[in-house]
Design an enzyme around this catalytic site. Structure first.
Site, PDB file in Angstrom:
ATOM      1  N   SER A   1       0.816  -1.208   0.000  1.00 43.06           N
ATOM      2  CA  SER A   1       0.000   0.000   0.000  1.00 43.06           C
ATOM      3  C   SER A   1       0.855   1.267   0.000  1.00 43.06           C
ATOM      4  CB  SER A   1      -0.939  -0.063   1.200  1.00 43.06           C
ATOM      5  OG  SER A   1      -2.112   0.640   0.914  1.00 43.06           O
TER       6      SER A   1
ATOM      7  N   HIS B   1      -7.780  -5.581  -0.309  1.00 44.27           N
ATOM      8  CA  HIS B   1      -6.521  -4.901  -0.024  1.00 44.27           C
ATOM      9  C   HIS B   1      -5.852  -5.584   1.181  1.00 44.27           C
ATOM     10  CE1 HIS B   1      -4.111  -1.274  -0.335  1.00 44.27           C
ATOM     11  NE2 HIS B   1      -4.208  -1.072   0.964  1.00 44.27           N
TER      12      HIS B   1
HETATM   13  C1  GCU Z   1      -5.321   4.936   1.571  1.00 46.92           C
HETATM   14  C2  GCU Z   1      -4.682   5.699   0.436  1.00 46.92           C
HETATM   15  C3  GCU Z   1      -3.867   4.793  -0.483  1.00 46.92           C
HETATM   16  C4  GCU Z   1      -2.883   3.981   0.351  1.00 46.92           C
HETATM   17  C5  GCU Z   1      -3.621   3.268   1.446  1.00 46.92           C
HETATM   18  C6  GCU Z   1      -2.731   2.539   2.458  1.00 46.92           C
HETATM   19  O1  GCU Z   1      -6.314   4.100   1.072  1.00 46.92           O
HETATM   20  O2  GCU Z   1      -5.700   6.354  -0.267  1.00 46.92           O
HETATM   21  O3  GCU Z   1      -3.152   5.553  -1.424  1.00 46.92           O
HETATM   22  O4  GCU Z   1      -2.196   3.083  -0.483  1.00 46.92           O
HETATM   23  O5  GCU Z   1      -4.342   4.206   2.226  1.00 46.92           O
HETATM   24  O6  GCU Z   1      -1.573   2.827   2.582  1.00 46.92           O
HETATM   25  O7  GCU Z   1      -3.266   1.705   3.176  1.00 46.92           O
END
Ligand code: GCU
Length: 422
Positions: free
Chosen positions: A261, A402
């Site tokens: 992420s 995710h």
């Molecule tokens: C949020 C953000 C993303 C990121 C994510 C994370 O959703 O919008 O860009 O990748 O957090 O780091 O969990």
């Protein structure tokens, strides 16, 4: 006063909600776009060979990302002191060596202390390692009671024991599912991890973290072309790499940088800007990670900048809503990692991160690998879930949300064994 705050709160809330509603998840509504050319130099020269890529085009692209997206690191800090906290030959039931130490940077009465945790398999000779940040402190990655708890600022989350912006015992092992440490060790790799908030707490201010150590007299925040959090986190990974070069238990030519992420975004920029990393794994890194910005699918430049103004440099804000004006797109970031092994992983339900945009960027970047006679990704269409494609540069789509799962680790480790360790 109270009323003003309530109105402001309501406005922000409605705005955020409207923003979510505006998010495009419809493939048919992806705008037509033209990607910046990987192979045409500033002077209009066509790049055809790997030597030209390395000498001419790669430095140009690196400079564009530094200037317009991540920001430059404005100076060099002196070598940190390495303060050992603890070491043991008896971790994970005797399977691994554990080391814990701080990298302590000091300048002008300011100090930054970054806590590193390492687990190394007990095998003969220096071992390959996976290096990556964790979201919730070193103690969150395993139930191991010997892991020290970071005292850095962290966003509150009472459901897993983060109160008064501090971790507590309750979060020990909280993220163990995402970090299959035994699987990593059994595959012959060591794991080196650190809490990203030790390098720069993830909040919209510039009083803490590493940046103030390099402020000029009177400076209170980074200049528009200077680093904010994302480049600081990548910088931190390079400082761990410096340390690893001095640790004879580690094969410093086989250091794989990993991130999930936002930490996947940091891992990609670390690998792009520091060629000592032998390989890179980006898991669900999405917008300003592996996904193409011009598709405007899921999270967009304007949204990431609005929600996380502390991540990218000041210059980057002018592209809010104007992805087509960016001199780069993320296929170029991935291409900077060539010819080193690169694995991009997406998840089917993680539409916010635009899996298709991640696939396309990886596929297009693979044309730079071809300059090195590395086949790259030949698949024309987005692969089905659980059908990885590629080789030195690989991509998979995993079913689900995710996150980092054991399916992801199985692919990453088998791939790293094949292409990094050989
Ligand atoms: C949020 C953000 C993303 C990121 C994510 C994370 O959703 O919008 O860009 O990748 O957090 O780091 O969990």
């Amino acid at each position: 006063m109270r009323r003003i705050f309530s109105v402001l709160f309501l406005f922000t809330f409605i705005n955020c909600f409207a923003q979510k509603l505006r998010t495009n998840y419809n493939e048919a509504a992806v705008p037509e776009y033209e990607l910046p050319d990987l192979f045409e130099s500033f002077k209009g020269r066509k790049i055809k060979r790997s030597e030209q890529w390395e000498k001419i085009r790669r430095p140009e692209i690196l400079q564009l990302f530094t200037q317009e997206v991540y920001g430059k690191v404005p100076g060099v800090l002196e070598k940190p002191d390495v303060i050992t906290y603890e070491a043991s030959g008896d971790a994970f039931g005797g399977k691994a060596i554990r080391k814990q130490f701080d990298l302590v940077f000091s300048v002008n009465n300011r100090e930054l202390s970054v806590g590193v945790l390492m687990y190394l398999p007990k095998t003969e000779g220096p071992v390959p390692v996976i290096v990556g940040y964790n979201f919730l402190g070193n103690h969150s990655i395993a139930g191991d009671v010997a892991i020290r708890i970071s005292e850095s600022w962290v966003n509150n989350n009472p459901s897993f024991g983060i109160v008064h912006n501090q971790f507590t015992e309750q979060s020990r092992g909280y993220d163990a599912e995402r970090w299959d440490v035994e699987k990593i060790l059994d595959a012959g790799f060591g794991l080196v991890t650190l809490f990203y908030g030790d390098v720069d707490p993830d909040r919209d201010d510039f009083e803490d973290g590493v940046q103030p150590l390099l402020y000029k007299e009177g400076q209170e925040e980074p200049a528009p072309d200077e680093w904010r959090a994302m480049a600081a986190w990548s910088w931190g990974l390079s400082r761990v790499m410096d340390y690893l070069e001095s640790d004879s238990d580690v094969n410093n030519e086989q250091v794989v940088v990993f991130g999930h992420s936002r930490l996947g975004k940091a891992a990609l920029w670390a690998a792009a800007s520091d060629q000592r990393f032998a390989a890179c794994i980006s898991n669900n890194s999405g917008c300003m990670g592996a996904a193409l910005s011009r598709r405007c699918f899921g999270e967009t430049v304007a949204v990431v900048n609005r929600n996380f103004p502390q991540w990218f440099c000041g210059n980057f804000k002018k592209y809010n809503g104007f992805e087509d004006r960016l001199p780069v797109d993320q296929h170029m970031l991935l291409a900077l990692i060539a010819p080193r092994p690169l694995y991009v992983g997406s998840a089917s339900e993680d539409l916010w991160a635009d899996p298709k945009g991640e696939f396309l960027a990886t596929k297009i970047a693979s044309s730079v690998y071809q300059l090195y006679d590395i086949p790259g990704i030949v698949a024309v269409k987005m692969p089905e879930p659980e059908h990885p494609v590629g080789g030195v540069i690989s991509y998979h789509l995993r079913t689900g949300k995710h996150g980092v799962t054991s399916y992801d680790w199985d692919q990453y480790l088998a791939w790293a064994k094949k292409y990094v360790v050989q």
